[in-house]
Design an enzyme around this catalytic site. Structure first.
Site, PDB file in Angstrom:
ATOM      1  N   SER A 266     -10.076   2.300   2.685  1.00  8.10           N
ATOM      2  CA  SER A 266      -9.124   2.994   1.842  1.00  8.10           C
ATOM      3  C   SER A 266      -8.151   2.076   1.103  1.00  8.10           C
ATOM      4  O   SER A 266      -7.532   2.504   0.138  1.00  8.10           O
ATOM      5  CB  SER A 266      -8.322   3.970   2.685  1.00  8.10           C
ATOM      6  OG  SER A 266      -7.466   3.287   3.590  1.00  8.10           O
TER       7      SER A 266
ATOM      8  N   LYS B  34       0.864  -1.190   0.000  1.00 10.02           N
ATOM      9  CA  LYS B  34       0.000   0.000   0.000  1.00 10.02           C
ATOM     10  C   LYS B  34       0.895   1.232   0.000  1.00 10.02           C
ATOM     11  O   LYS B  34       1.910   1.262   0.707  1.00 10.02           O
ATOM     12  CB  LYS B  34      -0.904  -0.021   1.238  1.00 10.02           C
ATOM     13  CG  LYS B  34      -1.928   1.108   1.274  1.00 10.02           C
ATOM     14  CD  LYS B  34      -2.943   0.924   2.407  1.00 10.02           C
ATOM     15  CE  LYS B  34      -3.942   2.087   2.461  1.00 10.02           C
ATOM     16  NZ  LYS B  34      -4.974   1.903   3.505  1.00 10.02           N
TER      17      LYS B  34
ATOM     18  N   SER C 209     -10.511   0.084   6.914  1.00 13.04           N
ATOM     19  CA  SER C 209      -9.864   0.175   5.599  1.00 13.04           C
ATOM     20  C   SER C 209      -9.197  -1.096   5.106  1.00 13.04           C
ATOM     21  O   SER C 209      -8.753  -1.150   3.958  1.00 13.04           O
ATOM     22  CB  SER C 209      -8.825   1.301   5.599  1.00 13.04           C
ATOM     23  OG  SER C 209      -9.454   2.545   5.537  1.00 13.04           O
TER      24      SER C 209
END
Lengths: 95, 485
Positions: free
Chosen positions: B152, B76, B176
């Site tokens: 997210s 990420k 998330s």
């Protein structure tokens, strides 16, 4: 609780954010809705409840006062937008 | 190769059935061919990935390395990576190249020997539930490219679900990891707060942020989480206690497991089709010997309002560091220092980040602090106490991860409150700091449904054990989206 566009501009000033003027009105509506959602908290019964800042009831860990990190000034300055002679440059502050 | 489990990949690499270079090339090729439909990667690091694959092959040839050596992963784009852009999906950090590695980057790449394929798309500064706030554009859900992948960690889940990475890191501040895992048929785990180092993970809300993993099974997730976890002196909130073995207990029977069903998680607002999938999962777990008790988490309806005080308050403080001076975007239009701050931040942050900074600034400002922030911290303790009481009666808590399946792109972008309510079932675990995970439990109209398991502090091994046992008798997690098989 609802905020006017004027109040939004004030909060933005406190947060050092220049807002796109065309968005101020929309922000006022959206942030008012969010504060309305958040307003549900006022109904919660919290007499005698201690505030919880952190999920782990831990105290701040201390370490020995020894140098652990090497000097990385050059690496850090290499990614700065404007530097000179090892200093960070900003617009003139004092006339 | 992209359908093999982490365990199978590790075995094949050690048996020299294929090399890490070949495996890495296979994924790079898939990214090149398929990612234009999804936009899951912000930066693909092909050269570095191949160099790391060669280093892994050399380690394997010497008989060294561990179970993950040579297996590529996606990171990420919230984790700092030396020499590679770390954008946090923000214009603010569009040209930011970190001078250091996050601890989990060191652990997974340098130590475990996993080559990084690239940096994955996300909501800007991890603020969002749909991956639509990214400066680099939205990510599409591989199960239906007109729908969101959740957020997210939208890039992380889209990449793994589409076979563009065997596994990916992710972070979870209010859901998330779990909500996007649910929306894309993946298994995602957010460990206990303090279990995985936050050093080098760009801060959003420091008392809630926790790193974890998204994978195609509980077994895959367990192996990678094992390698990420552990005490880190560089993170002042890292827990100094040994990491449990997450892999060995996967095979244990769950006979006699006590599962709690919180009434509030099955109330109005939960879609009937999602409910049916959860009920089916409860039936399967009963067959495995689990017993179920209804219980109440009476303060859970207040978790969303509590979160939207605590998280923006912490975010407004954390994001104060972006000033256009030391790193990140600097406005070219500023005539004085104040303008430098205001214009750099006005240009560098997108609307959702600006909204949250303003909410945080407001709730912390003079005259409002007690009514909002202090009250939210008190309610946070009530939510925490609910869980403490519940775990005196049960081993794990089960419920839905999200109220419904993936929604259409653009459906909620103008209405932050309806977007925030996506996280109604996931936020409480962050406020309390407990571990929680999502795993696939069925489909509604061809779209994946996830169920959530929450555990007591440091009970990651138990959660993964339950998930793995469920995955031994069900096949939901083995389904792949059409066009990405």
């Amino acid at each position: 609780m609802s905020l006017s566009p004027e109040q939004i501009r004030q909060v933005a000033k406190l947060a050092r954010l220049e807002l796109n003027p065309s968005l101020t009105e929309a922000y006022a509506g959206q942030i008012s809705n969010i504060l309305e959602l958040v307003g549900q908290l006022s109904a919660a019964r919290t007499e005698g409840v201690g505030p919880m800042a952190h999920p782990l009831e831990m105290t701040q860990r201390l370490r020995a006062d020894e140098v652990t990190q090497p000097d990385q000034r050059e690496a850090f300055q290499a990614i700065a937008p404007a530097v000179q002679d090892g200093l960070y440059l900003v617009p003139k502050v004092i006339e | 190769m992209h359908t093999l489990s982490i365990k199978q990949l590790g075995e094949a690499l050690r048996a020299r059935k294929f090399s890490s270079r070949e495996l890495t090339q296979h994924y790079l090729k898939r990214i090149e061919t398929l990612d234009p439909q999804l936009n899951s990667y912000i930066t693909v690091t092909a050269d570095q990935a191949l160099a790391a694959a060669d280093a892994a092959d050399a380690r394997l040839a010497r008989g060294e390395g561990g179970p993950l050596t040579g297996i590529p992963l996606g990171q990420k784009d919230i984790f700092c990576t030396t020499g590679v852009r770390t954008s946090c999906a923000s214009r603010m950090l569009d040209r930011f190249i970190s001078p250091y590695d996050a601890t989990i980057v060191k652990k997974l790449q340098a130590e475990a020997g996993m080559p990084m394929l690239g940096k994955l798309n996300m909501d800007e500064f991890a603020m969002g539930s749909s991956n639509e706030t990214s400066w680099y554009g939205p990510v599409k859900n591989p199960w239906d490219v007109t729908r969101v992948p959740g957020g997210s960690s939208g890039g992380s889940v889209a990449a793994v679900a589409a076979g563009l990475a065997p596994v990916a890191t992710a972070t979870d501040t209010g859901g998330s990891i779990r909500q996007p895992a649910a929306l894309t048929n993946l298994t995602g785990i957010k460990p206990t707060y303090g279990r995985v180092s936050r050093y080098g993970m760009i801060a959003f809300a420091s008392s809630l942020d926790q790193a974890g993993v998204v994978a195609r099974s509980a077994e895959d997730a367990a192996q990678v989480l094992q390698a990420m976890s552990g005490f880190d002196p560089l993170d002042s909130t890292s827990m100094d206690r040994p990491v449990d073995d997450l892999v060995a207990p996967l095979g244990r029977s769950i006979q006699g497991l006590r599962v709690g069903l919180p009434r509030e998680y099955f109330a109005d607002g939960l879609d009937a089709g999602v409910r049916a999938c959860i009920d089916g999962a409860i039936g399967e777990l009963k067959k495995l010997g689990a017993t179920f008790t209804e219980l109440s988490l009476p303060n859970s309806p207040l978790s969303v309002p509590t979160y939207y005080v605590v998280a923006p308050a912490e975010a407004s403080s954390n994001l104060a560091r972006f000033d256009g001076v030391r790193y990140g975007h600097r406005s070219a239009q500023a005539k004085n220092l104040e303008e430098l701050y205001e214009k750099s931040r006005g240009e560098g942050f997108g609307p959702e980040v600006q909204r949250r900074i303003m909410i945080g600034t407001y709730v912390l400002s003079h005259g409002y602090y007690d009514a909002y922030y202090l009250q939210a911290q008190k309610v946070r303790r009530l939510i925490y106490d609910d869980f403490r009481r519940a775990f005196e009666q049960v081993d794990v808590i089960l419920g839905p991860t999200a109220t419904d399946v993936a929604f259409k792109l653009g459906a909620k972008t103008d209405d932050p409150v309806s977007m925030y309510l996506n996280d109604i079932y996931t936020i409480a675990a962050n406020l309390a700091g407990i571990p929680a995970m999502s795993l696939p439990c069925g489909f509604k109209d061809g779209l994946p449904v996830g169920m959530q398991l929450m555990g007591n502090f440091f009970d990651e091994a138990k959660l993964l054990n339950v998930a793995h046992q469920y995955q031994q008798v069900t096949g939901w997690h083995t389904q792949s989206p059409k066009g990405f098989e």
